[in-house]
Design a protein around this motif. Structure first.
Motif, PDB file in Angstrom:
ATOM      1  N   ALA A  40       0.817  -1.217   0.000  1.00  0.00           N
ATOM      2  CA  ALA A  40       0.000   0.000   0.000  1.00  0.00           C
ATOM      3  C   ALA A  40       0.853   1.271   0.000  1.00  0.00           C
ATOM      4  CB  ALA A  40      -0.928  -0.008   1.211  1.00  0.00           C
ATOM      5  N   GLY A  41       2.179   1.112   0.118  1.00  0.00           N
ATOM      6  CA  GLY A  41       3.048   2.291   0.031  1.00  0.00           C
ATOM      7  C   GLY A  41       3.692   2.725   1.342  1.00  0.00           C
ATOM      8  N   ALA A  42       3.995   1.760   2.235  1.00  0.00           N
ATOM      9  CA  ALA A  42       4.562   2.118   3.539  1.00  0.00           C
ATOM     10  C   ALA A  42       6.029   2.540   3.470  1.00  0.00           C
ATOM     11  CB  ALA A  42       4.417   0.942   4.506  1.00  0.00           C
ATOM     12  N   GLN A  74      -6.928  -3.084   5.326  1.00  0.00           N
ATOM     13  CA  GLN A  74      -7.646  -2.202   4.398  1.00  0.00           C
ATOM     14  C   GLN A  74      -7.334  -0.729   4.638  1.00  0.00           C
ATOM     15  OE1 GLN A  74      -8.810  -3.881   6.969  1.00  0.00           O
ATOM     16  NE2 GLN A  74     -10.831  -3.254   7.652  1.00  0.00           N
ATOM     17  N   TYR A  75      -6.715  -0.429   5.776  1.00  0.00           N
ATOM     18  CA  TYR A  75      -6.383   0.965   6.093  1.00  0.00           C
ATOM     19  C   TYR A  75      -4.905   1.290   5.888  1.00  0.00           C
ATOM     20  CZ  TYR A  75     -10.992   1.324   8.281  1.00  0.00           C
ATOM     21  OH  TYR A  75     -12.346   1.348   8.508  1.00  0.00           O
ATOM     22  N   VAL A  92      -4.261   6.425   9.358  1.00  0.00           N
ATOM     23  CA  VAL A  92      -4.478   5.434   8.300  1.00  0.00           C
ATOM     24  C   VAL A  92      -4.331   6.046   6.909  1.00  0.00           C
ATOM     25  CG1 VAL A  92      -6.029   4.106   9.780  1.00  0.00           C
ATOM     26  CG2 VAL A  92      -6.981   5.820   8.244  1.00  0.00           C
ATOM     27  N   LYS A  93      -4.195   5.163   5.903  1.00  0.00           N
ATOM     28  CA  LYS A  93      -4.044   5.567   4.492  1.00  0.00           C
ATOM     29  C   LYS A  93      -2.980   6.663   4.363  1.00  0.00           C
ATOM     30  CE  LYS A  93      -8.220   3.610   3.092  1.00  0.00           C
ATOM     31  NZ  LYS A  93      -8.524   2.768   1.970  1.00  0.00           N
ATOM     32  N   ALA A 121     -11.667   7.932   9.397  1.00  0.00           N
ATOM     33  CA  ALA A 121     -11.803   7.090   8.207  1.00  0.00           C
ATOM     34  C   ALA A 121     -13.007   6.155   8.315  1.00  0.00           C
ATOM     35  CB  ALA A 121     -10.525   6.268   8.011  1.00  0.00           C
ATOM     36  N   LYS A 122     -13.361   5.786   9.531  1.00  0.00           N
ATOM     37  CA  LYS A 122     -14.440   4.815   9.718  1.00  0.00           C
ATOM     38  C   LYS A 122     -15.818   5.432   9.576  1.00  0.00           C
ATOM     39  CE  LYS A 122     -12.628   0.931  12.359  1.00  0.00           C
ATOM     40  NZ  LYS A 122     -12.326   0.424  13.691  1.00  0.00           N
TER      41      LYS A 122
END
Lengths: 123, 184
Positions: A40-42, A74-75, A92-93, A121-122
């Motif tokens: 995811a791009g960490a 997913q986050y 997150v994200k 986000a939730k």
């Protein structure tokens, strides 16, 4: 060439600093680096924190570390910030730009960037 | 994942989590092939674990029920006419335990992805595990890039390798080595 001699010079300059760093780290920034995080791009997020904390001259009081999967794939990229007195904050994200913003506002300014937290986000 | 260097990071993390103290990460380019090999002295896998490894619904972790690292690697390797080979000796079997993961990719295949930023991958590994003796080697037909954490540690003594000044030096050192082979 970045030689081993140059590394020796860096060592000489650092000797006193390191003892201080290992004893006084009060804030911890933890980046998730399992398959889910990496995909995811960490990696650039981690790098932005490492470089940003160093550039801000905060290496004595802030530690940047890695962890595995914490189960909210997913986050990802997910970053947790532990400070001395406050509750853990989960961002997150994440992106490299968001990392810079969090260093500025949260780490330096003490104000949680609510819009990037898992709570926001939730919703 | 968009860069091969991210696969390298992900697969090498398996060795880190296996408790290895020595991890060798090698990229070898020859002809149309790029071979990627990670060898470690970690806890290794039992035969049962090995046999289930390519199943994405198998993982030893507790936080989720799928493990995609090896299936991703295998998919990319096979898409480019390569393959993945894994051998492992579990710590219950021999004192000489550890795992070797080897993946071959066809560089000229249309499904091959760019190598990407290997320097960042190596820095990220050392940042996360400053006590592990990583040896990184990238062998090409124009020359070789090499970094040994044991060598760096011999100079630094008890200064941890994940200090920002040291990571910066590591990054610059690798970049200069890459420039040297790219200009050769």
């Amino acid at each position: 060439m970045k030689s081993l001699e140059e590394l020796m010079a860096i060592k000489a300059k650092m000797q006193d600093k390191v003892a201080l760093r290992t004893s006084s780290g009060t804030t911890r920034i933890v980046v998730g680096m399992a398959t889910c995080g990496i995909a995811a791009g960490a990696r650039p997020v981690l790098n932005a924190f490492v470089e940003g904390i160093s550039e801000a001259g905060l290496s004595d009081s802030v530690m940047v570390t890695q962890t595995g999967c914490i189960g909210i794939c997913q986050y990802e990229p997910v970053v947790e910030v532990y400070t001395k007195d406050a509750e853990k904050v989960t961002y997150v994200k994440m992106t490299a730009d968001r990392a810079k913003e969090i260093i500025e506002k949260h780490i330096k300014g003490g104000k949680v960037v609510t819009e990037y937290t898992i709570g926001a986000a939730k919703k | 994942m968009e860069e091969l260097s991210l696969y390298v990071l992900d697969i090498t993390m398996n060795s880190v989590r296996a408790g290895a103290t020595e991890i060798s990460v090698e990229l070898r380019e020859h002809g149309r092939w790029l071979d990627f090999t990670v060898s470690d002295n970690g806890c290794g896998m039992t035969e049962e674990q090995l046999s289930r490894l390519e199943n994405p619904f198998f993982t030893t972790r507790k936080t989720r029920k799928v493990g995609l690292g090896i299936p991703f690697l295998k998919m990319l390797a096979e898409m480019t006419e390569g393959y993945v080979k894994i051998s492992s000796v579990h710590e219950s079997v021999s004192a000489d335990h550890g795992t070797v993961t080897m993946a071959r990719f066809g560089k000229d295949h249309i499904d091959f992805i760019p190598l990407g930023d290997m320097v960042e991958t190596v820095k990220t590994l050392i940042q996360g595990s400053p006590d592990i003796n990583f040896v990184f080697r990238h062998i090409t037909e124009r020359g070789e890039v090499m970094l040994s954490c044991a060598e760096i540690r011999a100079v630094l003594g008890d200064i941890p390798l994940n200090q920002p000044e040291i990571l910066l030096w590591i990054g610059e050192n690798l970049k200069e080595q890459y420039e040297a082979i790219n200009n050769a």
